[in-house]
Motif scaffolding. Sequence first.
Motif, PDB file in Angstrom:
ATOM      1  N   PHE A   1       1.257  10.002   7.481  1.00  0.00           N
ATOM      2  CA  PHE A   1       1.139   9.397   6.435  1.00  0.00           C
ATOM      3  C   PHE A   1       2.463   9.560   5.460  1.00  0.00           C
ATOM      4  O   PHE A   1       3.021   8.469   5.100  1.00  0.00           O
ATOM      5  CB  PHE A   1       0.161   9.774   5.533  1.00  0.00           C
ATOM      6  N   ILE A   2       3.246  10.649   5.348  1.00  0.00           N
ATOM      7  CA  ILE A   2       4.384  10.806   4.868  1.00  0.00           C
ATOM      8  C   ILE A   2       5.528   9.896   5.395  1.00  0.00           C
ATOM      9  O   ILE A   2       6.384   9.427   4.598  1.00  0.00           O
ATOM     10  CB  ILE A   2       4.779  12.264   4.619  1.00  0.00           C
ATOM     11  N   LEU A   3       5.597  10.055   6.722  1.00  0.00           N
ATOM     12  CA  LEU A   3       6.581   9.330   7.523  1.00  0.00           C
ATOM     13  C   LEU A   3       6.362   7.776   7.113  1.00  0.00           C
ATOM     14  O   LEU A   3       7.450   6.938   7.096  1.00  0.00           O
ATOM     15  CB  LEU A   3       6.589   9.505   8.953  1.00  0.00           C
ATOM     16  N   LEU A   4       5.360   7.408   7.082  1.00  0.00           N
ATOM     17  CA  LEU A   4       4.943   5.909   6.833  1.00  0.00           C
ATOM     18  C   LEU A   4       5.558   5.614   5.542  1.00  0.00           C
ATOM     19  O   LEU A   4       5.987   4.633   5.103  1.00  0.00           O
ATOM     20  CB  LEU A   4       3.731   5.310   7.268  1.00  0.00           C
ATOM     21  N   SER A   5       5.031   6.420   4.661  1.00  0.00           N
ATOM     22  CA  SER A   5       5.543   6.150   3.039  1.00  0.00           C
ATOM     23  C   SER A   5       6.787   6.359   2.947  1.00  0.00           C
ATOM     24  O   SER A   5       7.423   5.492   1.957  1.00  0.00           O
ATOM     25  CB  SER A   5       4.747   7.128   2.273  1.00  0.00           C
ATOM     26  N   MET A   6       7.654   6.995   3.686  1.00  0.00           N
ATOM     27  CA  MET A   6       9.087   7.027   3.516  1.00  0.00           C
ATOM     28  C   MET A   6       9.782   5.697   4.044  1.00  0.00           C
ATOM     29  O   MET A   6      10.641   5.284   3.448  1.00  0.00           O
ATOM     30  CB  MET A   6       9.494   8.319   4.527  1.00  0.00           C
ATOM     31  N   VAL A   7       9.256   5.232   5.017  1.00  0.00           N
ATOM     32  CA  VAL A   7       9.846   3.914   5.656  1.00  0.00           C
ATOM     33  C   VAL A   7       9.501   2.921   5.025  1.00  0.00           C
ATOM     34  O   VAL A   7      10.114   2.118   4.238  1.00  0.00           O
ATOM     35  CB  VAL A   7       9.458   4.001   7.229  1.00  0.00           C
TER      36      VAL A   7
ATOM     37  N   PRO B   1       8.554  14.589   1.944  1.00  0.00           N
ATOM     38  CA  PRO B   1       8.923  15.567   2.927  1.00  0.00           C
ATOM     39  C   PRO B   1       8.983  16.888   2.457  1.00  0.00           C
ATOM     40  O   PRO B   1       8.481  18.054   3.045  1.00  0.00           O
ATOM     41  CB  PRO B   1      10.397  14.970   3.228  1.00  0.00           C
ATOM     42  N   ILE B   2       9.284  17.157   1.027  1.00  0.00           N
ATOM     43  CA  ILE B   2       9.473  18.459   0.423  1.00  0.00           C
ATOM     44  C   ILE B   2       8.287  18.930   0.183  1.00  0.00           C
ATOM     45  O   ILE B   2       7.859  20.326   0.418  1.00  0.00           O
ATOM     46  CB  ILE B   2      10.527  18.301  -0.977  1.00  0.00           C
ATOM     47  N   SER B   3       7.381  18.274  -0.318  1.00  0.00           N
ATOM     48  CA  SER B   3       5.920  18.740  -0.809  1.00  0.00           C
ATOM     49  C   SER B   3       5.044  18.961   0.194  1.00  0.00           C
ATOM     50  O   SER B   3       4.080  19.701  -0.062  1.00  0.00           O
ATOM     51  CB  SER B   3       5.558  18.250  -2.007  1.00  0.00           C
TER      52      SER B   3
ATOM     53  N   VAL C   1       0.891  -1.054  -0.209  1.00  0.00           N
ATOM     54  CA  VAL C   1       0.076  -0.196   0.075  1.00  0.00           C
ATOM     55  C   VAL C   1       0.932   1.167  -0.061  1.00  0.00           C
ATOM     56  O   VAL C   1       0.697   2.387  -0.722  1.00  0.00           O
ATOM     57  CB  VAL C   1      -1.024  -0.147   1.082  1.00  0.00           C
ATOM     58  N   PHE C   2       2.032   1.397   0.833  1.00  0.00           N
ATOM     59  CA  PHE C   2       2.512   2.614   1.010  1.00  0.00           C
ATOM     60  C   PHE C   2       3.827   2.548  -0.285  1.00  0.00           C
ATOM     61  O   PHE C   2       4.036   3.462  -0.641  1.00  0.00           O
ATOM     62  CB  PHE C   2       3.468   2.545   2.212  1.00  0.00           C
ATOM     63  N   GLY C   3       3.934   1.210  -0.955  1.00  0.00           N
ATOM     64  CA  GLY C   3       4.837   1.523  -1.883  1.00  0.00           C
ATOM     65  C   GLY C   3       3.990   2.296  -3.209  1.00  0.00           C
ATOM     66  O   GLY C   3       4.506   2.961  -4.159  1.00  0.00           O
ATOM     67  N   ALA C   4       2.740   1.633  -3.337  1.00  0.00           N
ATOM     68  CA  ALA C   4       2.111   2.526  -4.362  1.00  0.00           C
ATOM     69  C   ALA C   4       1.738   3.875  -4.042  1.00  0.00           C
ATOM     70  O   ALA C   4       1.604   4.826  -4.895  1.00  0.00           O
ATOM     71  CB  ALA C   4       0.753   1.635  -4.431  1.00  0.00           C
ATOM     72  N   ALA C   5       1.533   4.121  -2.825  1.00  0.00           N
ATOM     73  CA  ALA C   5       0.956   5.486  -2.438  1.00  0.00           C
ATOM     74  C   ALA C   5       2.437   6.349  -2.617  1.00  0.00           C
ATOM     75  O   ALA C   5       1.874   7.525  -2.945  1.00  0.00           O
ATOM     76  CB  ALA C   5       0.796   5.428  -0.841  1.00  0.00           C
ATOM     77  N   SER C   6       3.526   5.921  -2.731  1.00  0.00           N
ATOM     78  CA  SER C   6       4.685   6.712  -2.788  1.00  0.00           C
ATOM     79  C   SER C   6       4.428   7.334  -4.392  1.00  0.00           C
ATOM     80  O   SER C   6       4.919   8.511  -4.701  1.00  0.00           O
ATOM     81  CB  SER C   6       6.019   5.932  -2.896  1.00  0.00           C
ATOM     82  N   ASN C   7       4.114   6.479  -5.151  1.00  0.00           N
ATOM     83  CA  ASN C   7       3.667   7.051  -6.742  1.00  0.00           C
ATOM     84  C   ASN C   7       2.644   7.970  -6.687  1.00  0.00           C
ATOM     85  O   ASN C   7       2.761   9.254  -7.501  1.00  0.00           O
ATOM     86  CB  ASN C   7       3.393   5.909  -7.804  1.00  0.00           C
ATOM     87  N   VAL C   8       1.507   7.906  -5.666  1.00  0.00           N
ATOM     88  CA  VAL C   8       0.558   8.870  -5.671  1.00  0.00           C
ATOM     89  C   VAL C   8       1.216  10.410  -5.222  1.00  0.00           C
ATOM     90  O   VAL C   8       0.929  11.367  -5.611  1.00  0.00           O
ATOM     91  CB  VAL C   8      -0.468   8.497  -4.881  1.00  0.00           C
TER      92      VAL C   8
END
Length: 379
Positions: free
Chosen positions: A334-340, A264-266, A104-111
């Motif tokens: 959410f961003i921190l979870l997607s980063m990890v 993190p940037i956006s 889920v978070f791997g796909a969310a990174s593209n989003v």
Amino acid sequence: VYFAVYGFAFLGNASYILILGQCMQGMFFQTQLCLPIATAVACVLCIPISVSVRHLSESVVLCFINLFLILAVLAVVMGKMYFVGRPSHVNTFAFAKDLSFWGVFGAASNVVYSYAGHWLYFELMVEMQKPEDFPRVFLINVPLQVCLYLLVACWGYHFAGDKAEGYFLANLPDSDAYRAASTLLFLHVLIAFLVKNVVLVRAVHKILAPSRVDVSLRESGGRRAQAEFATCAVLLLCAYWAVANAIPFFSDFLALVGSLLSGPISFVLPAVFLMGALQREAGSSEGTLELSQHMEGQPDAAMPRMSSFSSQCRDAGRRLTRFDFVACAIITGFILLSMVFGTTNTIRDIGLRIGKYGAPFDCQARVHPEKLAMLELLF
């Protein structure tokens, strides 16, 4: 922050070189063109515009045309999928059978990457005659962007289902439609690359020669300034080529950039900067008020001391609504979870793709759909 933002821009431009190379492979799919060669040719084709356009204002018309190019690409791909029809072996699920927390978070990174254009906003506003009109972009572009993303995602999943490829054009069979879509996408990405590359080349040029970054060709020292700008552009193109071939899988490339930098940037830094600005404003206004009261009341007394940093932060926090706090907390979490988890999942996927398609800087020629199906069974 400066390094992170422009590093993110650099990786974004490298992803454009990668997609330009894949477009060339699609344009000449019968030749089994190797990806390093295709990306090198794409870099050579980018040189004329990269070394000549030095200001975003010079690309306004191209940006307008670019919108219709991507619409044409989508029309070709979606139309071809419609006329070919949905294959009988395609399956769709409300929730994927192999869905996992990591996936889920791997796909969310593209989003996350898809909505991470914030770093470019100030660069665009600087070039505008009326920067105060810039917020209109959110009323026009954002709804259009969301609707297009949803339409393409639903359309692609309906016709390709669990066999869908991350690179939308890869869902087409070898055909004239595939070649036409690849050509149109090549032109679209070329223009998008031009717009973002101008910003990055100017940033590098400003670091190396700040006094000549705004010197035009007709002014004194203009030839030297143009030569410096062109040199920076060519060197960056070489670097883009190396990074694009180091991670030659488009969807994984975007997911990796999205999980590490886009979020993190956006989404996190803007919230941090807002709190910092409110904190400074609180400290400044409080200090000004105390100084005014001091001068009016006891001019010979000692100067009042500024409030502590913690009290300024509390005052800044009180200026935010509860909704702002909750929204910032949810987004940051959410961003921190997607980063990890997103980064970990993407790195794992890259390893699997290397075993399936070959190592970085290998040929990475486009795989025929029938051979791709066999590889799916093996892996």
